[in-house]
Design a protein around this motif. Structure first.
Motif, PDB file in Angstrom:
ATOM      1  N   MET A 310       0.832  -1.203   0.000  1.00 49.45           N
ATOM      2  CA  MET A 310       0.000   0.000   0.000  1.00 49.45           C
ATOM      3  C   MET A 310       0.863   1.248   0.000  1.00 49.45           C
ATOM      4  SD  MET A 310      -3.028  -0.922   2.701  1.00 49.45           S
ATOM      5  CE  MET A 310      -3.560  -2.604   3.010  1.00 49.45           C
ATOM      6  N   GLU A 311       0.380   2.278  -0.654  1.00 48.41           N
ATOM      7  CA  GLU A 311       1.026   3.583  -0.651  1.00 48.41           C
ATOM      8  C   GLU A 311      -0.024   4.656  -0.853  1.00 48.41           C
ATOM      9  OE1 GLU A 311       3.664   4.163  -4.066  1.00 48.41           O
ATOM     10  OE2 GLU A 311       2.717   2.419  -4.994  1.00 48.41           O
ATOM     11  N   SER A 312       0.329   5.878  -0.509  1.00 52.18           N
ATOM     12  CA  SER A 312      -0.624   6.988  -0.629  1.00 52.18           C
ATOM     13  C   SER A 312      -0.050   8.073  -1.523  1.00 52.18           C
ATOM     14  CB  SER A 312      -0.948   7.566   0.752  1.00 52.18           C
ATOM     15  OG  SER A 312      -1.798   8.689   0.640  1.00 52.18           O
ATOM     16  N   PRO A 313      -0.651   8.306  -2.687  1.00 50.46           N
ATOM     17  CA  PRO A 313      -0.141   9.347  -3.579  1.00 50.46           C
ATOM     18  C   PRO A 313      -0.520  10.760  -3.152  1.00 50.46           C
ATOM     19  CG  PRO A 313      -2.090   8.339  -4.533  1.00 50.46           C
ATOM     20  CD  PRO A 313      -1.770   7.564  -3.283  1.00 50.46           C
ATOM     21  N   TRP A 314      -1.529  10.859  -2.241  1.00 50.90           N
ATOM     22  CA  TRP A 314      -2.010  12.199  -1.871  1.00 50.90           C
ATOM     23  C   TRP A 314      -2.784  12.155  -0.568  1.00 50.90           C
ATOM     24  CZ3 TRP A 314      -6.962  14.102  -0.969  1.00 50.90           C
ATOM     25  CH2 TRP A 314      -7.092  15.504  -0.887  1.00 50.90           C
ATOM     26  N   ALA A 315      -2.637  13.208   0.217  1.00 48.70           N
ATOM     27  CA  ALA A 315      -3.497  13.470   1.370  1.00 48.70           C
ATOM     28  C   ALA A 315      -3.576  14.970   1.550  1.00 48.70           C
ATOM     29  CB  ALA A 315      -2.961  12.804   2.637  1.00 48.70           C
ATOM     30  N   GLY A 316      -4.750  15.455   1.914  1.00 47.42           N
ATOM     31  CA  GLY A 316      -4.963  16.883   2.108  1.00 47.42           C
ATOM     32  C   GLY A 316      -6.437  17.182   2.266  1.00 47.42           C
ATOM     33  N   ASP A 317      -6.744  18.399   2.737  1.00 46.62           N
ATOM     34  CA  ASP A 317      -8.136  18.844   2.869  1.00 46.62           C
ATOM     35  C   ASP A 317      -8.956  17.859   3.708  1.00 46.62           C
ATOM     36  OD1 ASP A 317     -10.201  20.660   2.483  1.00 46.62           O
ATOM     37  OD2 ASP A 317     -10.908  19.671   0.649  1.00 46.62           O
ATOM     38  N   GLY A 320      -7.580  11.473   2.466  1.00 47.71           N
ATOM     39  CA  GLY A 320      -6.397  10.813   1.957  1.00 47.71           C
ATOM     40  C   GLY A 320      -6.787   9.729   0.982  1.00 47.71           C
ATOM     41  N   VAL A 321      -5.901   9.430   0.042  1.00 47.25           N
ATOM     42  CA  VAL A 321      -6.126   8.372  -0.945  1.00 47.25           C
ATOM     43  C   VAL A 321      -5.014   7.338  -0.793  1.00 47.25           C
ATOM     44  CG1 VAL A 321      -6.199   7.797  -3.408  1.00 47.25           C
ATOM     45  CG2 VAL A 321      -7.307   9.882  -2.578  1.00 47.25           C
ATOM     46  N   VAL A 322      -5.398   6.066  -0.786  1.00 44.85           N
ATOM     47  CA  VAL A 322      -4.443   4.970  -0.664  1.00 44.85           C
ATOM     48  C   VAL A 322      -4.678   3.979  -1.795  1.00 44.85           C
ATOM     49  CG1 VAL A 322      -3.563   3.101   0.795  1.00 44.85           C
ATOM     50  CG2 VAL A 322      -4.385   5.228   1.845  1.00 44.85           C
ATOM     51  N   THR A 323      -3.606   3.497  -2.403  1.00 48.23           N
ATOM     52  CA  THR A 323      -3.705   2.443  -3.408  1.00 48.23           C
ATOM     53  C   THR A 323      -3.076   1.170  -2.849  1.00 48.23           C
ATOM     54  OG1 THR A 323      -1.597   3.014  -4.458  1.00 48.23           O
ATOM     55  CG2 THR A 323      -3.579   4.110  -5.289  1.00 48.23           C
ATOM     56  N   GLN A 324      -3.589   0.037  -3.286  1.00 49.11           N
ATOM     57  CA  GLN A 324      -3.142  -1.249  -2.770  1.00 49.11           C
ATOM     58  C   GLN A 324      -3.010  -2.250  -3.914  1.00 49.11           C
ATOM     59  OE1 GLN A 324      -4.719  -4.694   0.407  1.00 49.11           O
ATOM     60  NE2 GLN A 324      -6.035  -2.964  -0.088  1.00 49.11           N
ATOM     61  N   LYS A 325      -1.878  -2.938  -3.955  1.00 47.24           N
ATOM     62  CA  LYS A 325      -1.691  -4.062  -4.864  1.00 47.24           C
ATOM     63  C   LYS A 325      -1.684  -5.346  -4.033  1.00 47.24           C
ATOM     64  CE  LYS A 325       1.243  -1.438  -8.084  1.00 47.24           C
ATOM     65  NZ  LYS A 325       2.625  -1.313  -8.632  1.00 47.24           N
ATOM     66  N   ILE A 326      -2.374  -6.372  -4.526  1.00 45.56           N
ATOM     67  CA  ILE A 326      -2.405  -7.653  -3.839  1.00 45.56           C
ATOM     68  C   ILE A 326      -1.841  -8.721  -4.765  1.00 45.56           C
ATOM     69  CG2 ILE A 326      -3.847  -9.376  -2.686  1.00 45.56           C
ATOM     70  CD1 ILE A 326      -5.830  -7.190  -2.018  1.00 45.56           C
ATOM     71  N   PHE A 327      -0.830  -9.438  -4.281  1.00 50.83           N
ATOM     72  CA  PHE A 327      -0.148 -10.469  -5.057  1.00 50.83           C
ATOM     73  C   PHE A 327      -0.397 -11.843  -4.439  1.00 50.83           C
ATOM     74  CE2 PHE A 327       2.207  -6.554  -5.542  1.00 50.83           C
ATOM     75  CZ  PHE A 327       2.595  -6.521  -6.879  1.00 50.83           C
TER      76      PHE A 327
END
Length: 359
Positions: A310-317, A320-327
């Motif tokens: 998981m990582e977060s490309p952006w947070a503010g206001d 927050g947004v988080v993206t997740q890859k599952i392998f």
């Protein structure tokens, strides 16, 4: 008066199924109308959370939707919104609408309702197996399994990550709850000054053996996809999440200190919670929406080790947004997920007043 938290009396757990299958069982209510389902068992309400675990609602909506499509149709995408906190004291009704049935794709919307109010809504798209043509006849690519550690046999000094052993029993007693087993969270690039450069990784799998075939594996994956998700923002920003000030840690009873230290370390934040003194404090953290893209539905084996990154490309206001890859354990990218949530920090004045956490 019957005060059950489910509409029908919960059946006894089926020992031939994995625990997650019993957790996510839904029952059709034809007497109320077509394509209406209800939860067979009481959903989990995490301690301190505003409502029931969102992953359970996601997965039960998917389970209900899967019951309305032919067996050769697999889910490939799901887009959902959390509207209201769900109660663990009320039955849930899942209303499925058959939006479209085509030769290659089928679309369903599912609303989860309590006391007539919609608490969660999702649109799910299914694709017929083999409808895209023969293997190798389409454009194809995939992100590889992450690499880490060291090794002399690789040019870059790193090896593909390896799952825990099949007989893994490394969870602390405090963590040994629920239908999924997991290893501790690893924070990659934890010393970076930029939150967007950090990633979290964790191995996990369903306990027991799933007996219900592909639909059960896919519902299980949907369930666990919500685990630790929006909380990634709090980890990469090193936000304090417990309902007391970090500087009060030394004054806690010994058993409480042990639990806090165990959870703090399990989430990859270090072995000493006192290192968090002076860090910003979470005032509110709530999921808003959730999307899952199932890339290889037929290869999902939720009772075998899987890795999320998981990582977060952006947070503010305040969000927050988080993206997740599952392998899968063999390195196949089986799903990509995206979630946005509310992330509000506690104001310093309220923190000093010692007001309780909203979590």
């Amino acid at each position: 008066m019957d005060d059950r938290t489910t509409l029908l009396r919960p059946p006894p757990p089926d020992p031939s199924k994995a625990p997650i299958e019993n957790v996510l069982e839904v029952t059709e209510l034809a007497v109320l109308g077509p394509d209406i389902f209800t939860n067979a068992r009481k959903p989990w309400h995490p301690p301190g959370a505003r409502g029931i675990y969102g992953g359970a609602v996601i997965a039960m909506c998917l389970a209900a939707g899967q019951r309305t499509v032919p067996d050769d149709f697999n889910v490939h995408s799901l887009h959902a919104y959390f509207l209201l906190a769900g109660s663990g004291q009320l039955p849930i009704l899942f209303h499925v609408e058959r939006v479209r049935d085509g030769r290659s794709f089928a679309t369903r919307t599912v609303q989860a309702r309590q006391k007539g109010r919609c608490i969660f809504t999702t649109t799910i798209s299914f694709v017929r197996e083999g409808s895209s043509g023969k293997p190798g006849s389409q454009a194809s690519h995939s992100s590889p399994m992450p690499r880490g550690g060291g090794g002399d046999d690789d040019d870059d000094g790193q090896q593909p990550l390896r799952p825990p052993p099949d007989d893994f029993d490394g969870e602390p007693e405090l963590i040994k709850q629920g239908p999924f087993q997991s290893d501790r969270i690893e924070i990659v690039n934890r010393d970076s000054a930029h939150a967007h450069e950090k990633k979290t990784r964790q191995w996990f799998r369903a306990r027991g053996r799933i007996a219900g075939g592909p639909p059960a594996h896919l519902a299980a994956l949907a369930y666990v996809s919500d685990s630790y998700f929006i909380g990634t923002v709090s980890r990469i920003h090193r936000l304090w999440r417990f309902p007391f000030n970090a500087k009060e840690y030394d004054d806690l009873p010994a058993d409480v200190k042990t639990k806090v230290r165990t959870l703090h370390e399990w989430e990859g934040l270090g072995s000493d919670p006192r290192d968090m003194v002076g860090q910003p404090v979470v005032g509110m953290m709530v999921s808003l929406d959730h999307s899952i893209y199932f890339h290889e539905p037929g290869k999902v084996r939720a009772d075998e080790w899987m890795l999320n990154e998981m990582e977060s490309p952006w947070a503010g206001d305040g969000r927050g947004v988080v993206t997740q890859k599952i392998f899968s354990k063999d390195g196949t990218l089986i799903a990509t997920c995206v979630q946005e949530g509310i992330i509000r920090l506690k104001e310093e004045a309220k923190l000093e007043e010692g007001k309780g956490s909203k979590l």
